[in-house]
Design a protein around this motif. Structure first.
Motif, PDB file in Angstrom:
ATOM      1  N   GLY A  61     -11.734 -26.039  23.968  1.00 35.02           N
ATOM      2  CA  GLY A  61     -13.355 -26.086  24.172  1.00 35.02           C
ATOM      3  C   GLY A  61     -14.089 -26.876  23.125  1.00 35.02           C
ATOM      4  N   ARG A  62     -13.373 -26.663  21.759  1.00 35.09           N
ATOM      5  CA  ARG A  62     -13.849 -27.555  20.627  1.00 35.09           C
ATOM      6  C   ARG A  62     -12.764 -28.380  20.045  1.00 35.09           C
ATOM      7  NH1 ARG A  62     -15.736 -23.267  16.572  1.00 35.09           N
ATOM      8  NH2 ARG A  62     -14.749 -22.020  17.630  1.00 35.09           N
ATOM      9  N   PRO A  63     -12.639 -29.515  20.819  1.00 37.26           N
ATOM     10  CA  PRO A  63     -11.189 -30.574  20.598  1.00 37.26           C
ATOM     11  C   PRO A  63     -11.178 -30.682  19.172  1.00 37.26           C
ATOM     12  CG  PRO A  63     -12.849 -31.401  22.347  1.00 37.26           C
ATOM     13  CD  PRO A  63     -13.316 -29.933  21.982  1.00 37.26           C
ATOM     14  N   TRP A  64     -12.541 -31.042  18.675  1.00 38.05           N
ATOM     15  CA  TRP A  64     -12.624 -31.806  17.132  1.00 38.05           C
ATOM     16  C   TRP A  64     -11.891 -30.810  16.159  1.00 38.05           C
ATOM     17  CZ3 TRP A  64     -16.489 -30.203  20.295  1.00 38.05           C
ATOM     18  CH2 TRP A  64     -17.252 -29.331  19.900  1.00 38.05           C
ATOM     19  N   VAL A  65     -11.858 -29.405  16.508  1.00 40.16           N
ATOM     20  CA  VAL A  65     -11.311 -28.588  15.401  1.00 40.16           C
ATOM     21  C   VAL A  65      -9.672 -28.058  15.846  1.00 40.16           C
ATOM     22  CG1 VAL A  65     -13.265 -27.570  14.377  1.00 40.16           C
ATOM     23  CG2 VAL A  65     -12.611 -26.457  16.509  1.00 40.16           C
ATOM     24  N   ALA A  66      -9.412 -28.759  17.287  1.00 38.63           N
ATOM     25  CA  ALA A  66      -8.191 -28.131  17.774  1.00 38.63           C
ATOM     26  C   ALA A  66      -7.101 -28.480  16.987  1.00 38.63           C
ATOM     27  CB  ALA A  66      -8.170 -28.689  19.259  1.00 38.63           C
ATOM     28  N   VAL A  67      -7.429 -29.637  16.130  1.00 36.08           N
ATOM     29  CA  VAL A  67      -6.168 -30.034  15.452  1.00 36.08           C
ATOM     30  C   VAL A  67      -5.790 -29.087  14.471  1.00 36.08           C
ATOM     31  CG1 VAL A  67      -7.756 -31.292  13.653  1.00 36.08           C
ATOM     32  CG2 VAL A  67      -5.434 -31.983  13.898  1.00 36.08           C
ATOM     33  N   TYR A  68      -6.586 -28.258  13.864  1.00 39.42           N
ATOM     34  CA  TYR A  68      -5.977 -27.046  13.119  1.00 39.42           C
ATOM     35  C   TYR A  68      -5.413 -26.046  13.824  1.00 39.42           C
ATOM     36  CZ  TYR A  68      -8.800 -29.213   9.228  1.00 39.42           C
ATOM     37  OH  TYR A  68      -9.148 -29.744   8.311  1.00 39.42           O
ATOM     38  N   TRP A  69      -5.815 -25.849  15.059  1.00 35.46           N
ATOM     39  CA  TRP A  69      -4.793 -24.901  16.106  1.00 35.46           C
ATOM     40  C   TRP A  69      -3.891 -25.276  16.407  1.00 35.46           C
ATOM     41  CZ3 TRP A  69      -9.891 -24.345  19.351  1.00 35.46           C
ATOM     42  CH2 TRP A  69     -10.964 -23.936  18.484  1.00 35.46           C
ATOM     43  N   LEU A  70      -3.367 -26.690  16.566  1.00 42.28           N
ATOM     44  CA  LEU A  70      -2.346 -27.043  17.141  1.00 42.28           C
ATOM     45  C   LEU A  70      -1.260 -27.739  16.147  1.00 42.28           C
ATOM     46  CD1 LEU A  70      -3.959 -29.337  20.155  1.00 42.28           C
ATOM     47  CD2 LEU A  70      -3.116 -26.847  20.053  1.00 42.28           C
ATOM     48  N   LEU A  71      -1.547 -28.193  14.831  1.00 42.46           N
ATOM     49  CA  LEU A  71      -0.692 -28.836  14.001  1.00 42.46           C
ATOM     50  C   LEU A  71      -0.710 -27.929  12.869  1.00 42.46           C
ATOM     51  CD1 LEU A  71      -1.592 -32.654  14.577  1.00 42.46           C
ATOM     52  CD2 LEU A  71       0.130 -31.242  15.450  1.00 42.46           C
TER      53      LEU A  71
END
Lengths: 476, 179, 393
Positions: free
Chosen positions: A154-164
Motif C-alpha cells: 500500500g505504501r511502498p515508500w515506508v515498506a522498507v521498514y516493514w521488510l528489512l
C-alpha cells in the motif's frame, strides 16, 4: 587410455554371434550443434545480432510491449495514489490476484537457475545454448514478481521498514518468525545471486564483443562491463572454480526460494494450504512453469535471431521432456493431495478439495488440470516434441495452466472460510488485470532489449562444446 | 615510453596447446600464460597452476553470512525486543532456518564473485597485451601463448625459438605504452 | 573367490557369496520365526521394520534402472546390470510380505473391527483401510514392481546377445511409463505399510520421504557391492574411481534431498502446531526417542553432508565405504523410527530386529547374487558401454 577405450568399443561392436550394432553409439546422442561451426562462427553469429541495427519488427514489437508496460506503470501509480481498494481483494479473499502473480513470476524464474546451475552440475551440455537467455529470463521474472508484494504493502515508500531489519524510531524489529519476511530474504537473495551468476557468465563474452566493437559507445560499455577480462588461463582457472561454486550454491538456493514461497501458505492452518507436500510440489511446479516460458521464448528467439544452428530441435525436445516430467510431478501432487484430503477424515480438508473441483471456481481448477497435466501428455509422442509449432502452443498452455494453479490455490482456499457467514467471491478489477498485463509487457520488453543488445548465447561456453574444441588426450 | 610486454604466438590445435604448456613449464618459465576463448580441459594441470584458494574465501563468506543471520534473529527477537507473536518462542532454530540459509548463500556468492575478480586482479582496464592483434583473436578463435618479458628466463631470441619449436605460429614481440 | 572373464564379462566362478547369503538368510529367518513364538507382537513389529528396510532399498534399484533409461545416462551403464539384478530380489520380498498379513491385528490398529466401530474417523477410512483391500493392494504393488523388474532385466540381457539397439529405445519407453506407475505404487505402499500404523495421522509427502530414503540407501548398497567386486579383482578398469566418485555425488545429493523432504515435513507440522499432526512427532521425541531423532539428523544427514562435500572424500574408497555403511545403518534406524513408536512409549530394540534384518537381507542378497552371476556383469552390448567405461568426472 585411448587404446583401452577403443578396444572396448571394438568389443561392443562384435559380441560373439551378435554381429555389429545397427547404429553408431553416438547416434543415441544427437549432436548439440548443426553442421560444423568453428569458434569464429559462434562469435560472428552472436555478435552480428548485437552489432546490427534493430529491425523494424523489433521496433514494432518493443513499441507494443513497451506500451503495455507503460500502461501497467500508470495503473500501479493509480493504485499507489488511490489505495489498494481499487483491486478486487476483499474479505475473505485478502490474497488474490497480486499474490497469484507474485508466485507465478517467481516460478517462471526457476527454470533459468535450473538450467544454469543444476544442469551444469549434471554435466548436461545442451544447456549452453539456452542458459544465457534463461538466466536473463530469471532476472526479469523476479523483477516482475517483486513488484507485487511491494505495491501490495500500500505504501511502498515506508515498506522498507516493514521488510528489512533497519533501526527505527519505535525501536521495533521486523518479525523474523513470519514466512512473509523469509520471502523477502529469499527473493532478494535469489535476485542478487542470479544477477551475479549472469554477470559472471557474461564477462568473457563482453570481452569478445569489446575486442570487435566499432561503435564508440558500445566499445566503452563493453570495455567497462568486461572488467578488463583477458582470457588468460590463470584467470579462467579461478573463473571456472567461481562458476562451479555459484552453480553449487544456486542449486539449493533455487529449491529454497520456492520452498519458502510455499511456506507462505503451508505453515498456516488453512485447509488446502497446510499440507506437507507443498515445498517439493511448488518447486516442481516452478520448474515446470519456467520451462514452459523458456520454450515460449526460445522457439521464437531461435527463429527471429537465426540461431537454429545452435538452438537445435534437440534442445527443444529436451526441454519438452523436462516439461513432461515436471508436469507429471505436479499431477502426482494434485492426485496425492486429493487422496489425502479424503483419507485425512478432516471435513474441512475434504470440503476444500471437493469445492475446488466442483465449486464456483471449478472452471479455474479444470483449466489448471487440463493445461498442466492433460495437455503436456502429448509430449509422449516424439513427433510432437519435435514439432515446433505444436510445442510452442503447448508451452503457452503450460504458462496459462501454471498461472491458474496459483489462482486456484490462493482463491479457492480463501473464498470459503471456516464459517459460512464469511464466505465470499473474488472478481478481479480492471486495475488488477492491467497491472498483470503490464508486468507481462515489462517482462517481454526487458527480454527483447536483452536479446538485441547482449549476447543471447553464452559465446565462450558454446565454443567449448563444439566438436574438436577440447584436447583429445590427457585429462578430461 | 614504449616497453616490451613479452612474446606472443598463436596455436590452433588444443592438443598442441597442452603439449606446449607442459614444455614451457619444464623449461622453467614462471610468467607465461595462454589466452583462450574458452577454458581448455587439462590446461591447468599442464601449466602447473596451483588449486586456487577461492573455495576458502567462499566458505568464509558463508560462515559469516550464517553467523550474522543467526545472531540478528536471536538478538532482535529474544534480546532487544522480545515480543510474543503467534505463540512462537522468541528464538528457535526452526523458524530461523530460512533466513540463515538465505544469508549464508548470499554472502557465499558475494565472497565468491568478489574473491574471483580480486584474485584475478580485475577489474583492470589495461593489459600489457592489448595492442597485440593476437590478443584480440584470443577471445575469438585462437589460443595465444604469452611469455612475459619480466620472466627471469626471458630472452628475446631463445624464448622465441622455444615457442616456434613447440608449434606456435606468428610469434612476435609485443610492446606497450607506459604512462 | 568369484571370478569374471574380463573380455566377455561372464562369471567364470560364482564364488561363495551366494551360499553365504543364503545360509545367513535361512539361519536368521529361522531364528526370527522362533521369536514369533516367544513374543509375536515384537516379531511382527521387527519383521515390518526389516521388510520396509529391504523393500525400499530394492525399489531404489528398480528406480535407478528406470532413471538411467529415461535420462539416457552414460556414466552409470556399467552399474546397471547389478541394479537390475538387485531389483529381481522383489519376489523374495513378496514372500516376506506374507507373514505381515498374519500380523494385521498386532500391527495395524485399524484392522480391529471394534476399534473402527468406536472411532468415526477410522469408520470413514474403512473403505480404504481394511484387511482385504490392504492385502490386495500389496499384491498389486508387487505385481507392478516385479513385472517391471523382469521386463527391464530381460530386455537388457537380450541385448547382450543380439546387440540390437532397439532394446535401448524400448527400455526407455518402458521406463518412462514405469516411473509413473512406480511413483504411485510406492507412495501408496508407504501409506499402507508405514503411515497407516498411526491411522489418524497423515502427511502428503510421506511417500516421497520413504522412497528417497530407500533410493539413497540403494546407492550406498550398490557402492558397497561394487567395492566388494573390485576387492575380489573383478571389473578392474570398468567400474573405476570415477564411478565411485559419481556414487559419492549421488549420496551427497540424496542425503540432502532426504533431509529436505524430512525436514520440511517436520517444519510445517512444527510451525502450524495442529495437535492431530504434532502427535506423530511427539511420539518420536518423548520417552527416549529424542536421541534417535537427533541421531537421524546428525548421522543420516549432517555427517554424510559435511564429509561428502569434499572432493577428496568422494575419491577415497575407504571413506566412501564408511559413509555408505553409515547410511545403510541409518536407513534401518529411519525405518525403526517410523515403525516402532507406534507400539507404545520408549525405544525398544529387540534382537529380532537384528535377526529379521539379516534374515531378509541374506535372502535378498542371495537372490541378487544368483541373478547377477547368471548373466554378464555389465550390459555388454549397450551402445553407451564404452563411453561409460571411459567416463571421467
Amino acid at each position: 587410455m585411448r587404446t583401452v577405450t577403443d578396444k572396448h568399443r571394438q568389443d561392443s561392436w562384435n559380441i560373439e554371434g551378435g554381429g555389429a550394432l545397427a547404429v553408431d553409439p553416438h547416434d543415441l546422442r544427437e549432436p548439440l550443434v548443426e553442421g560444423t561451426p568453428k569458434p569464429a562462427d559462434v562469435t560472428e553469429t552472436v555478435s552480428r545480432v548485437v552489432e546490427s541495427k534493430p529491425t523494424r519488427l523489433w521496433y514494432a514489437t518493443v513499441t507494443v510491449t513497451g506500451a503495455l508496460a507503460g500502461w501497467g506503470i500508470l495503473t500501479i501509480l493509480y493504485t499507489v495514489f488511490t489505495g489498494i481498494g481499487v483491486w478486487g481483494n476483499n474479505q475473505p479473499v485478502g490474497w488474490a490476484w497480486d499474490i497469484t502473480n507474485f508466485v507465478f513470476w517467481i516460478g517462471i524464474g526457476h527454470a533459468g537457475t535450473l538450467i544454469s546451475a543444476i544442469l551444469f552440475l549434471f554435466r548436461q551440455k545442451w544447456r549452453t545454448a539456452i542458459n544465457r537467455a534463461a538466466e536473463a529470463m530469471t532476472i526479469f521474472a523476479v523483477i516482475c514478481a517483486l513488484i507485487f508484494p511491494i505495491i501490495h504493502t500500500g505504501r511502498p515508500w515506508v515498506a522498507v521498514y516493514w521488510l528489512l531489519p533497519l533501526p527505527n524510531q519505535m525501536e521495533m524489529w521486523v518479525n523474523f518468525r513470519s514466512p512473509l519476511l523469509w520471502d523477502v530474504f529469499a527473493v532478494s537473495t535469489y535476485f542478487a545471486v542470479s544477477a551475479m551468476f549472469w554477470f559472471v557468465g557474461l564477462v568473457p563474452d563482453f570481452a569478445t564483443l569489446r575486442n570487435r566493437a566499432k561503435n564508440k559507445i558500445a566499445r566503452i560499455a563493453f570495455t567497462f562491463f568486461s572488467m578488463g577480462w583477458t582470457g588468460a588461463n590463470r584467470h579462467w582457472h579461478r573463473y571456472e572454480k567461481a562458476y562451479l561454486i555459484l552453480a553449487g550454491i544456486s542449486t539449493p538456493l533455487v529449491l529454497s526460494v520456492h520452498t519458502i514461497v510455499s511456506f507462505d501458505f503451508a505453515v498456516s492452518v488453512i485447509p488446502g494450504w497446510h499440507t506437507t507436500i507443498f515445498p517439493p510440489y511448488f518447486v516442481a511446479g516452478a520448474i515446470f512453469s519456467g520451462f514452459g516460458m523458456v520454450l515460449t521464448l526460445m522457439i521464437l528467439a531461435r527463429k527471429l535471431l537465426n540461431l537454429e544452428q545452435f538452438i537445435t530441435v534437440k534442445h527443444i525436445e529436451n526441454m519438452s521432456k523436462v516439461l513432461m516430467a515436471t508436469g507429471l510431478m505436479v499431477g502426482y501432487a494434485y492426485g496425492i493431495e486429493f487422496f489425502i484430503a479424503w483419507y485425512s477424515g478432516n471435513p474441512y480438508e475434504r470440503f476444500v478439495f471437493i469445492n475446488r473441483a466442483f465449486g464456483p471456481y471449478s472452471w479455474a481448477y479444470w483449466t489448471m488440470v487440463s493445461c498442466n497435466v492433460f495437455i503436456p501428455q502429448l509430449f509422449w509422442f516424439r513427433g510432437i516434441r519435435r514439432n515446433l509449432l505444436i510445442t510452442w502452443i503447448i508451452s503457452i498452455f503450460v504458462n496459462i495452466g501454471m498461472w491458474f494453479e496459483r489462482f486456484v490455490i490462493i482463491v479457492t482456499s480463501l473464498h470459503r472460510d471456516f464459517l459460512p457467514s464469511s464466505w465470499g467471491m473474488f472478481t478481479p478489477t480492471w486495475v488488477d488485470v492491467s497491472i498483470f498485463a503490464g508486468t507481462v509487457g515489462l517482462f517481454l520488453t526487458l527480454f527483447l532489449v536483452f536479446a538485441k543488445y547482449l549476447p543471447v548465447l553464452a559465446i565462450s561456453e558454446v565454443k567449448g562444446i563444439l566438436p574438436g574444441a577440447q584436447p583429445k588426450h590427457g585429462h578430461h | 615510453m614504449k616497453k616490451t610486454a613479452g612474446i606472443s604466438g598463436i596455436f590452433q590445435d588444443p592438443d598442441r596447446v597442452l603439449a606446449a604448456a607442459a614444455e614451457i613449464r619444464r623449461a622453467g618459465y614462471q610468467r607465461f600464460d595462454f589466452h583462450t576463448p574458452y577454458p581448455l580441459h587439462g590446461l591447468d594441470q599442464a601449466m602447473g597452476i596451483k588449486r586456487t584458494v577461492l573455495p576458502w574465501i567462499s566458505l568464509a563468506g558463508g560462515i559469516v553470512g550464517g553467523a550474522v543471520a543467526l545472531h540478528l534473529q536471536w538478538w532482535t527477537g529474544a534480546v532487544d525486543y522480545p515480543l510474543v507473536i503467534g505463540g512462537k518462542p522468541f528464538f528457535a532454530f526452526e523458524p530461523s532456518i530460512p533466513i540463515t540459509f538465505e544469508l549464508t548463500v548470499l554472502l557465499t556468492a558475494i565472497a565468491t564473485v568478489v574473491g574471483m575478480f580480486a584474485l584475478n586482479g580485475l577489474p583492470k582496464w589495461f593489459s600489457k597485451w592489448q595492442n597485440d592483434p593476437h590478443f584480440r583473436r584470443s577471445m575469438d578463435d585462437a589460443f595465444v601463448v604469452t611469455v612475459d618479458a619480466e620472466d627471469p628466463l626471458y630472452h628475446a631470441e631463445k624464448t622465441r625459438s622455444l615457442l616456434e619449436s613447440l608449434g606456435a605460429e606468428q610469434v612476435r614481440t609485443v610492446d606497450y605504452d607506459e604512462e | 573367490m568369484a571370478a569374471l572373464d574380463s573380455q566377455t564379462y561372464t562369471f567364470t566362478d560364482k564364488g561363495r557369496f551366494g551360499v553365504i547369503a543364503l545360509g545367513t538368510g535361512i539361519v536368521f529367518t529361522a531364528l526370527t520365526v522362533v521369536g514369533a513364538f516367544t513374543d509375536s507382537h515384537m516379531f511382527f513389529a521387527s519383521w515390518l521394520t526389516s521388510f520396509a528396510f529391504w523393500t525400499t532399498i530394492v525399489l531404489g534399484a528398480l528406480f535407478f534402472v528406470m532413471l538411467q533409461h529415461v535420462t539416457a545416462a552414460v556414466w552409470s551403464v556399467v552399474t546397471r546390470r547389478a541394479a537390475e539384478a538387485l531389483a529381481l530380489a522383489l519376489p523374495v520380498l513378496l514372500l516376506c510380505f506374507i507373514p505381515l498379513t498374519f500380523g494385521m491385528h498386532d500391527l495395524f490398529h485399524w484392522s480391529h473391527a471394534e476399534e473402527v466401530a468406536a472411532d468415526h474417523v477410522l469408520a470413514w477410512k474403512a473403505p480404504y483401510l481394511n484387511t482385504t483391500f490392504f492385502i490386495v493392494r500389496g499384491l498389486v504393488f508387487f505385481a507392478v514392481w516385479i513385472a517391471l523388474a523382469f521386463v527391464l532385466h530381460r530386455r537388457s540381457v537380450a541385448q547382450d546377445t543380439d546387440g540390437d539397439v532397439a532394446h535401448t529405445y524400448a527400455l526407455r519407453k518402458i521406463s518412462a511409463g514405469g516411473i509413473f506407475a512406480f511413483a504411485f505404487t510406492v507412495t501408496f505402499a508407504a501409506f499402507d505399510w508405514l503411515m497407516s500404523l498411526n491411522p489418524h495421522w497423515y502427511s502428503t509427502i510421506f511417500g516421497v520421504y520413504v522412497f528417497v530414503g530407500g533410493f539413497l540407501t540403494c546407492m550406498a548398497v550398490l557402492l558397497l557391492i561394487f567395492q566388494m567386486l573390485r576387492r575380489q579383482g573383478m571389473l578392474e578398469g570398468v567400474v573405476t574411481i570415477e564411478h565411485f566418485h559419481d556414487f559419492g555425488r549421488l549420496l551427497f545429493a540424496f542425503t540432502v534431498f532426504w533431509a529436505y523432504i524430512g525436514g520440511s515435513q517436520y517444519y510445517l507440522i512444527w510451525y502450524a502446531n495442529v495437535p492431530e499432526e504434532t502427535v506423530w512427532f511427539l511420539a518420536r521425541w518423548d520417552n527416549g526417542w529424542k536421541a534417535v531423532s537427533m541421531a537421524l539428523i546428525f548421522l543420516h544427514f549432517l555427517v554424510p553432508f559435511l564429509t561428502l562435500l569434499f572432493y577428496r572424500v568422494k575419491r577415497n574408497t575407504v571413506l566412501l565405504r564408511t559413509i555408505a555403511s553409515l547410511l545403510v545403518v541409518m536407513h534401518f534406524v529411519d525405518m525403526f523410527w517410523l515403525v516402532m513408536p507406534t507400539f507404545g512409549p520408549g525405544v525398544h530394540f529387540s534382537w529380532m530386529h537384528l535377526t529379521s534384518a539379516l534374515g531378509i537381507g541374506g535372502l535378498v542378497m542371495w537372490m541378487f547374487w544368483t541373478r547377477y552371476t547368471a548373466h554378464r556383469a555389465v550390459p555388454a552390448s549397450d551402445p553407451k558401454l564404452a563411453d561409460s567405461i571411459a567416463h571421467r568426472v
